[in-house]
Design a protein around this motif. Structure first.
Motif, PDB file in Angstrom:
ATOM      1  N   VAL A  43      -9.489 -19.486 -31.707  1.00 14.66           N
ATOM      2  CA  VAL A  43      -9.665 -18.051 -31.510  1.00 14.66           C
ATOM      3  C   VAL A  43      -8.352 -17.482 -30.974  1.00 14.66           C
ATOM      4  O   VAL A  43      -7.905 -17.853 -29.895  1.00 14.66           O
ATOM      5  CB  VAL A  43     -10.803 -17.761 -30.513  1.00 14.66           C
ATOM      6  CG1 VAL A  43     -11.000 -16.259 -30.342  1.00 14.66           C
ATOM      7  CG2 VAL A  43     -12.107 -18.411 -30.980  1.00 14.66           C
ATOM      8  N   ILE A  44      -7.744 -16.600 -31.753  1.00 15.87           N
ATOM      9  CA  ILE A  44      -6.441 -16.038 -31.392  1.00 15.87           C
ATOM     10  C   ILE A  44      -6.545 -14.516 -31.362  1.00 15.87           C
ATOM     11  O   ILE A  44      -6.978 -13.901 -32.348  1.00 15.87           O
ATOM     12  CB  ILE A  44      -5.366 -16.441 -32.440  1.00 15.87           C
ATOM     13  CG1 ILE A  44      -5.251 -17.965 -32.555  1.00 15.87           C
ATOM     14  CG2 ILE A  44      -4.017 -15.804 -32.115  1.00 15.87           C
ATOM     15  CD1 ILE A  44      -4.691 -18.659 -31.344  1.00 15.87           C
ATOM     16  N   GLU A  45      -6.141 -13.907 -30.242  1.00 14.70           N
ATOM     17  CA  GLU A  45      -6.100 -12.440 -30.169  1.00 14.70           C
ATOM     18  C   GLU A  45      -4.667 -12.002 -30.413  1.00 14.70           C
ATOM     19  O   GLU A  45      -3.746 -12.397 -29.693  1.00 14.70           O
ATOM     20  CB  GLU A  45      -6.573 -11.967 -28.786  1.00 14.70           C
ATOM     21  CG  GLU A  45      -6.720 -10.458 -28.712  1.00 14.70           C
ATOM     22  CD  GLU A  45      -7.135  -9.982 -27.328  1.00 14.70           C
ATOM     23  OE1 GLU A  45      -7.781 -10.754 -26.597  1.00 14.70           O
ATOM     24  OE2 GLU A  45      -6.783  -8.836 -26.981  1.00 14.70           O
ATOM     25  N   PHE A  46      -4.487 -11.219 -31.476  1.00 14.69           N
ATOM     26  CA  PHE A  46      -3.137 -10.833 -31.877  1.00 14.69           C
ATOM     27  C   PHE A  46      -3.134  -9.379 -32.317  1.00 14.69           C
ATOM     28  O   PHE A  46      -3.955  -8.975 -33.153  1.00 14.69           O
ATOM     29  CB  PHE A  46      -2.664 -11.740 -33.026  1.00 14.69           C
ATOM     30  CG  PHE A  46      -1.349 -11.339 -33.632  1.00 14.69           C
ATOM     31  CD1 PHE A  46      -0.155 -11.648 -32.982  1.00 14.69           C
ATOM     32  CD2 PHE A  46      -1.306 -10.660 -34.833  1.00 14.69           C
ATOM     33  CE1 PHE A  46       1.063 -11.271 -33.539  1.00 14.69           C
ATOM     34  CE2 PHE A  46      -0.089 -10.287 -35.392  1.00 14.69           C
ATOM     35  CZ  PHE A  46       1.098 -10.599 -34.743  1.00 14.69           C
ATOM     36  N   PHE A  87       1.460 -16.725 -36.181  1.00 14.11           N
ATOM     37  CA  PHE A  87       0.960 -16.435 -34.826  1.00 14.11           C
ATOM     38  C   PHE A  87       1.831 -17.090 -33.745  1.00 14.11           C
ATOM     39  O   PHE A  87       1.611 -16.877 -32.560  1.00 14.11           O
ATOM     40  CB  PHE A  87      -0.483 -16.935 -34.677  1.00 14.11           C
ATOM     41  CG  PHE A  87      -1.468 -16.150 -35.494  1.00 14.11           C
ATOM     42  CD1 PHE A  87      -1.733 -14.820 -35.190  1.00 14.11           C
ATOM     43  CD2 PHE A  87      -2.108 -16.727 -36.567  1.00 14.11           C
ATOM     44  CE1 PHE A  87      -2.639 -14.085 -35.935  1.00 14.11           C
ATOM     45  CE2 PHE A  87      -3.022 -15.998 -37.326  1.00 14.11           C
ATOM     46  CZ  PHE A  87      -3.277 -14.673 -37.010  1.00 14.11           C
ATOM     47  N   ARG A  88       2.790 -17.897 -34.173  1.00 16.84           N
ATOM     48  CA  ARG A  88       3.695 -18.629 -33.270  1.00 16.84           C
ATOM     49  C   ARG A  88       2.901 -19.478 -32.259  1.00 16.84           C
ATOM     50  O   ARG A  88       3.048 -19.356 -31.046  1.00 16.84           O
ATOM     51  CB  ARG A  88       4.654 -17.664 -32.569  1.00 16.84           C
ATOM     52  CG  ARG A  88       5.696 -17.091 -33.546  1.00 16.84           C
ATOM     53  CD  ARG A  88       6.694 -16.227 -32.839  1.00 16.84           C
ATOM     54  NE  ARG A  88       6.191 -14.892 -32.605  1.00 16.84           N
ATOM     55  CZ  ARG A  88       6.543 -14.110 -31.597  1.00 16.84           C
ATOM     56  NH1 ARG A  88       7.408 -14.546 -30.692  1.00 16.84           N
ATOM     57  NH2 ARG A  88       6.032 -12.903 -31.476  1.00 16.84           N
TER      58      ARG A  88
END
Lengths: 103, 295
Positions: free
Chosen positions: B139-142, B124-125
C-alpha cells in the motif's frame, strides 16, 4: 516485575528524539502480540515509508515480510517456548532494550 | 518445531526469518528509528542512498496516540485490505490515472513478473523487490492517491479473475546434485518450463521434495529455488529467491564430478563412496535444483 527479552535495536540504528515514541509504540502495541497469535513482532521500521510518499504518524500496518530494524518480539507464541531466554542473534551487536512490564 | 529451536547462527538470520515464518508483524506508516548503516553484510552506498536514506522518520518528542488498534487484528485487517482492493480502480498503467481527473483515488496496480514490478518500484522510488508487503500487496500513498500494488501470482487478496495460477500440466522434478533443470527434465522425459518456476519459490513447496533440515533461506540467484546438500555454510538449507529472476533451465551450481541420486540420503552415501576424498567433498557448495518438467 516481568522482564521481556524482546526489544531490540540493531547496531546501525539511531532513535534521536523519536526514542520517546519508539518505546511508546512498543508499549501501546504489546497487547496485540497477546491478542493475535498470527502476529510475531512489532517493528519501528517500514521499508515502504519514504519522505516523498504520504505517511501518517498514527497509522500502523500489518506486513507478512519481516521488517527487522528495531523490533519487539514475543518470546512465546510464534517463536515458541524453549530453554534459551532470548533467541541467538550472534552476528549482530544488539542494544537490548529491556521492557519491564508490571505484572 | 518452534522458530526458537530452529533459529540459525547465520549472518542473514533476517532472511531466514522471512523465508520460514508464516506470521505477520506490525509496522508504523512512519518509522520511529533511522538506519545509518551504509555498509554491511547486505548493504552498499548506492542501495543505502536509494532505499534507506530516503525512508521517513518521526522526529518529534511528542508521544503519538495510536487509538484503538483493533483494526490490526488478523481477520479485520485482511477484510479491510480486501475491501480496499474491491473498491480500487484497476490501472493498466500509471499514465491511465490522469483519466480520473481528481485526487484521493485508490488504484490497483498488478504485476506478474520482476521487470513489471521494477518499473513500478522505480516510479514510486521504493525497493526494487517487494518488501514490507502484506500477502504480496503493498500500500503506497503517492501524490494524494492510494496505490495497491499486488502480485497476481501470489496475492490471495485479489479476486479470482485477477489471479494468475500455475499450469496444471506440469510436474515438479527434483534434480540430481550438479544437474541443470534441462538435464533433470530430460531424464524425466519432459521439457523444462521456466515460466512455471515462480510457484516453486516457497518453503512449503521445497519441503515436499527436500529435507531442508535447517529450514529455508532467502538468497539471490538464477539457479533457485534449490536445496544445498553438500558441506558448506548453507548445508541443509533450502534456498528461495528473494528477487525473482527468470529461472534458467540451463543453470546449475556445483561440481559435476560428484555422484548423487534423487534421494538425498543415498546421494550422501554414494558421493562419499565414490569420491574417496572427503576434503574434495567438503569444499563443494552444491545445490540440488528443483525443476518443473512439462509433461
Amino acid at each position: 516485575m516481568r522482564k521481556r527479552c524482546g526489544g531490540r535495536g540493531e547496531r546501525a540504528l539511531t532513535l534521536g528524539a523519536a526514542r520517546f515514541d519508539f518505546l511508546n509504540l512498543f508499549e501501546k502495541t504489546a497487547a496485540l502480540l497477546d491478542r493475535d497469535e498470527t502476529l510475531m513482532c512489532i517493528s519501528s521500521w517500514n521499508d515502504n515509508s519514504r519522505t516523498h510518499l504520504g505517511v501518517d504518524a498514527q497509522l500502523l500496518m500489518r506486513t507478512s515480510y519481516f521488517p527487522g530494524l528495531g523490533w519487539m518480539l514475543k518470546v512465546t507464541g510464534a517463536v515458541g517456548e524453549g530453554e534459551k531466554k532470548c533467541v541467538p542473534l550472534n552476528f549482530f551487536r544488539v542494544a537490548e532494550i529491556a521492557l519491564d512490564v508490571v505484572a | 518445531m518452534s522458530l526458537r529451536e530452529q533459529w540459525p547462527t547465520l549472518n542473514h538470520w533476517d532472511n531466514w526469518l522471512r523465508a520460514n515464518s508464516e506470521y505477520d508483524c506490525v509496522v508504523p506508516s512512519l518509522p520511529r528509528n533511522r538506519n545509518f548503516g551504509a555498509t554491511g553484510a547486505s548493504m552498499n552506498a548506492n542501495v543505502f542512498a536509494r532505499d534507506i536514506a530516503t525512508v521517513g522518520f518521526y522526529s518529534s518528542r511528542e508521544l503519538v496516540d495510536f487509538g484503538n488498534l483493533d483494526y490490526l487484528l488478523n481477520e479485520r485487517y485482511e477484510a479491510h485490505i480486501r475491501d480496499l482492493v474491491k473498491n480500487a480502480m484497476p490501472l493498466a498503467g500509471l499514465d491511465a490515472r490522469a483519466a480520473a481527473g481528481r485526487k484521493g483515488m485508490t488504484y490497483l496496480l498488478l504485476y506478474d513478473d520482476t521487470p513489471k514490478f521494477v518499473a513500478l518500484a522505480q516510479f514510486f522510488r521504493i525497493w526494487q523487490h517487494p518488501r514490507s508487503h502484506y500477502r504480496f500487496l503493498q500500500v503506497i500513498e503517492f501524490d494524494q492517491d492510494l496505490f495497491l500494488i499486488a502480485d497476481v501470482r501470489f496475492c490471495p487478496l485479489l479476486p479470482d479473475h485477477m489471479r494468475l495460477l500455475p499450469s496444471n500440466a506440469v510436474a515438479v522434478v527434483p534434480a540430481k546434485e550438479g544437474n541443470t533443470c534441462e538435464q533433470a527434465c530430460a531424464a524425466n522425459r519432459g521439457t523444462c518450463s521456466p515460466q512455471d518456476m515462480p510457484w516453486l519459490n516457497s518453503c512449503k513447496k521445497l519441503k515436499q521434495f527436500f529435507p531442508c533440515e535447517r529450514g529455508c533461506l532467502l538468497e539471490a540467484g538464477m539457479d533457485l529455488p534449490a536445496y544445498v546438500s553438500s558441506v558448506s555454510v548453507h548445508e541443509s538449507f533450502c534456498l528461495l529467491a528473494s528477487f525473482l529472476f527468470p529461472s534458467l533451465c540451463s543453470v546449475f551450481h556445483g561440481d559435476q564430478r560428484l555422484l548423487c541420486d534423487q534421494d538425498a540420503q543415498r546421494a550422501h552415501r554414494v558421493r562419499g563412496d565414490a569420491s574417496g576424498n572427503e576434503s574434495l567433498v567438503r569444499v563443494q557448495t552444491v545445490r540440488r535444483g528443483l525443476n518443473r518438467a512439462a509433461e
